[in-house]
Design a protein around this motif. Structure first.
Motif, mmCIF file in Angstrom:
data_model
loop_
_atom_site.group_PDB
_atom_site.id
_atom_site.type_symbol
_atom_site.label_atom_id
_atom_site.label_comp_id
_atom_site.label_asym_id
_atom_site.label_seq_id
_atom_site.Cartn_x
_atom_site.Cartn_y
_atom_site.Cartn_z
ATOM 1 N N LYS A 243 -4.006 26.140 -27.544
ATOM 2 C CA LYS A 243 -3.180 26.746 -26.503
ATOM 3 C C LYS A 243 -2.367 27.914 -27.057
ATOM 4 O O LYS A 243 -1.882 27.875 -28.191
ATOM 5 N N ASN B 169 5.508 26.777 -15.623
ATOM 6 C CA ASN B 169 5.574 25.810 -16.732
ATOM 7 C C ASN B 169 4.716 26.253 -17.915
ATOM 8 O O ASN B 169 4.550 25.474 -18.858
ATOM 9 N N ASN C 277 1.641 26.550 -17.980
ATOM 10 C CA ASN C 277 0.340 25.896 -17.966
ATOM 11 C C ASN C 277 -0.714 26.902 -17.497
ATOM 12 O O ASN C 277 -0.465 27.710 -16.595
ATOM 13 N N GLU D 238 -4.930 24.144 -12.353
ATOM 14 C CA GLU D 238 -3.941 24.051 -13.429
ATOM 15 C C GLU D 238 -4.487 23.182 -14.553
ATOM 16 O O GLU D 238 -4.931 22.048 -14.328
ATOM 17 N N THR E 275 -3.387 21.428 -17.918
ATOM 18 C CA THR E 275 -2.171 21.049 -18.650
ATOM 19 C C THR E 275 -2.435 20.813 -20.129
ATOM 20 O O THR E 275 -1.634 21.207 -20.983
ATOM 21 N N ASN E 276 -3.563 20.213 -20.441
ATOM 22 C CA ASN E 276 -3.873 19.893 -21.844
ATOM 23 C C ASN E 276 -5.079 20.719 -22.296
ATOM 24 O O ASN E 276 -6.184 20.546 -21.784
#
Length: 558
Positions: free
Chosen positions: A455, A474, A476, A493, A495-496
């Motif tokens: 990321k 956020n 993301n 979206e 997130t991980n």
């Protein structure tokens, strides 16, 4: 007489009698002045009935004739309307006038009108045929006299040329024999009219007239390349090398200096491209002045000129570009380790020269790297996107997409690190024969970066001018996808995000049957690429650091 009345004896009525006598005299005078009644012939009613029957028979005959011959007259009248000239218009006018007059009289005497129309149409047809025959005879006489004059002129010119006079046969007779075919009969029924060549242009006029730019450019402003053309009265075009956004490139022979080959970059014919070409000239001059001995592997600039409205850059000519080398020698498996080390070192030397003069190339890829015929020398070319380090502005579409650094996509101010990122992608491609990042858009390119490196740090995202296109509040990642059912774009979206690619395995899978020394070199190459592909440009390896790396410094021995 019967009109006379008996006389009255009384004097009372004398005055009235005198007045009546006067009136009678006046009436007799008026009657004497009126014309006499028509004299009737002594024909009987039987004779009149016989005449009426004969007239009826004649009317029936003329009706039958008019029904059968009416269509022929109408067709002939239509032909006259299209074929006859001024005379025809007058005749049609007279015919229409006569038809109207006959139409008015048709109730009283229809038989006479039909006879007159038939006779007039036959007379007109015979007159028109005679005129056509006369015109054909006149045309034949004119053609024969014209051919005789042309043959006499050509024979006299040939005799002069045979006598030793160096005269050309061009324009011997301004009206050639072939032009007689252009004379047509405007009254003929056949549509055999021919289009005349009103403007007969010599081909040499186009080659010598530089103002006719429309004949030299295509609809996008590119110069139409013709092999064998001579440009600037010095360079003969031999081959086409390629075409880019700004220009097309040709290989040409320099007729002025030992018939050496050069590359000519012909800029597109519009104002924006012309300004870009001037900027590229100034950058090339600055780069060449900083490398007078030609040691830093940047293509040499030899000069420039204008041709047919196009700015032309004369450059050093090399044999082939690196993209063609990879397709020919390293498809799906890459080049040998010795070539990778040599090409990487030369490419980094070119970047060191650009950093010295404060220039960012901004379009490094295998297509813009040239190799000589022996395949041992590499040179960086195409400075059309190059700019000074203090003139750059954030733009999301700088550099070709597969070689675009993350700071460009996010809109972060960039420096020389974008060239190092592109160089790392190029070195990976030389090693594996495959493209490192193959995203179809900027959003997909960011996803490819994170698949390899993890990321993107939030600290880096905050600096981005275009961060809202790819990340939410956020931080993301927002993956752009198309809905399977509706086909519309949607945001997903994520997130991980974890790195799921192994650079070391990818490099080794493409280079099999390596020796121990090549294995060590491959480990060094993986380390160099990791440091050149750091997401944060401030922590990315510099050009000096790359040149000091063991992969570049250590020589591969047998």
């Amino acid at each position: 007489m019967a009109d006379k009345k008996p006389k009255r004896n009384s004097s009372k009525y004398c005055y009235y009698d005198e007045q009546k006598a006067k009136r009678r005299k006046q009436k007799s005078r008026i009657r004497s002045q009126t014309p006499p009644l028509p004299h009737r012939s002594g024909t009987s009613t039987e004779e009149l009935l016989l005449k009426r029957d004969s007239l009826k028979k004649q009317l029936q005959k003329f009706k039958h004739i008019s029904r059968n011959g009416g269509n022929q007259h109408t067709e002939e009248n239509r032909k006259r309307k299209y074929t006859d000239g001024k005379d025809g218009k007058q005749k049609r006018y007279s015919e229409d006038k006569s038809k109207n007059s006959h139409g008015q009289q048709s109730k009283s005497a229809p038989s006479k009108s039909n006879i007159e129309i038939a006779s007039e149409s036959e007379d007109e047809e015979s007159i028109i045929e005679k005129r056509r025959i006369q015109r054909k005879q006149l045309l034949k006489k004119f053609n024969q006299s014209h051919d005789d004059n042309h043959s006499k002129n050509t024979e006299s010119i040939i005799e002069k040329n045979n006598g030793g006079n160096d005269q050309k046969l061009t324009d011997a007779n301004p009206t050639s024999a072939g032009e007689t075919d252009d004379f047509t009969d405007m009254f003929s029924e056949k549509d055999d009219f021919k289009i005349k060549d009103l403007l007969k242009v010599d081909k040499n006029d186009f080659t010598n007239n530089s103002t006719l730019t429309d004949n030299w450019d295509d609809h996008e402003g590119y110069y139409k390349i013709r092999v064998g053309d001579v440009v600037n009265n010095r360079f003969t075009i031999k081959d086409t090398l390629g075409q880019g956004v700004f220009a097309n490139v040709v290989r040409a022979q320099d007729n002025g200096q030992g018939n050496n080959y050069v590359a000519i970059k012909i800029i597109r014919n519009n104002e924006l491209m012309y300004k870009t070409g001037l900027k590229e000239i100034s950058i090339l001059k600055e780069v060449n002045e900083a490398d007078p001995e030609n040691k830093y592997h940047c293509v040499q600039f030899l000069g420039h000129f204008m041709h047919k409205g196009h700015l032309c850059l004369v450059l050093e000519s090399l044999h082939i570009d690196l993209r063609c080398v990879l397709k020919k020698y390293g498809k799906n498996h890459g080049l040998n380790m010795k070539a990778i080390i040599s090409y990487s070192r030369q490419l980094l030397l070119a970047l060191r020269l650009l950093k010295k003069v404060g220039i960012v190339h901004a379009d490094i890829k295998p297509d813009n790297i040239l190799v000589n015929e022996r395949k041992n020398i590499l040179k960086l070319c195409d400075f059309g996107s190059a700019a000074k380090i203090d003139e750059n502005e954030p733009t999301p579409y700088l550099v070709s997409r597969y070689y675009r650094a993350p700071e460009i996509i996010l809109g972060i101010p960039y420096k020389h690190g974008v060239d190092l990122w592109s160089s790392a992608c190029t070195i990976y491609e030389m090693t594996t024969g495959k493209i490192l990042f193959t995203g179809s858009s900027n959003n997909k390119m960011l996803k490819c970066f994170m698949d390899l490196k993890g990321k993107i740090p939030n600290k880096l995202i905050r600096k981005g001018k275009f961060k809202d296109q790819h990340f939410n509040y956020n931080y993301n990642f927002l993956l752009h996808k198309k809905d399977e059912f509706t086909g519309r774009d949607k945001l997903v979206e994520v997130t991980n995000i974890n790195a799921n690619r192994d650079l070391n395995n990818e490099l080794r899978n493409c280079c099999k049957n390596m020796t121990d020394k090549e294995e060590r070199k491959m480990t060094q190459l993986k380390d160099l690429l990791d440091k050149m592909l750091t997401l944060d440009s401030s922590q990315r390896y510099s050009v000096a650091d790359c040149l000091k790396h063991p992969f570049v410094q250590d020589v591969l021995t047998k």
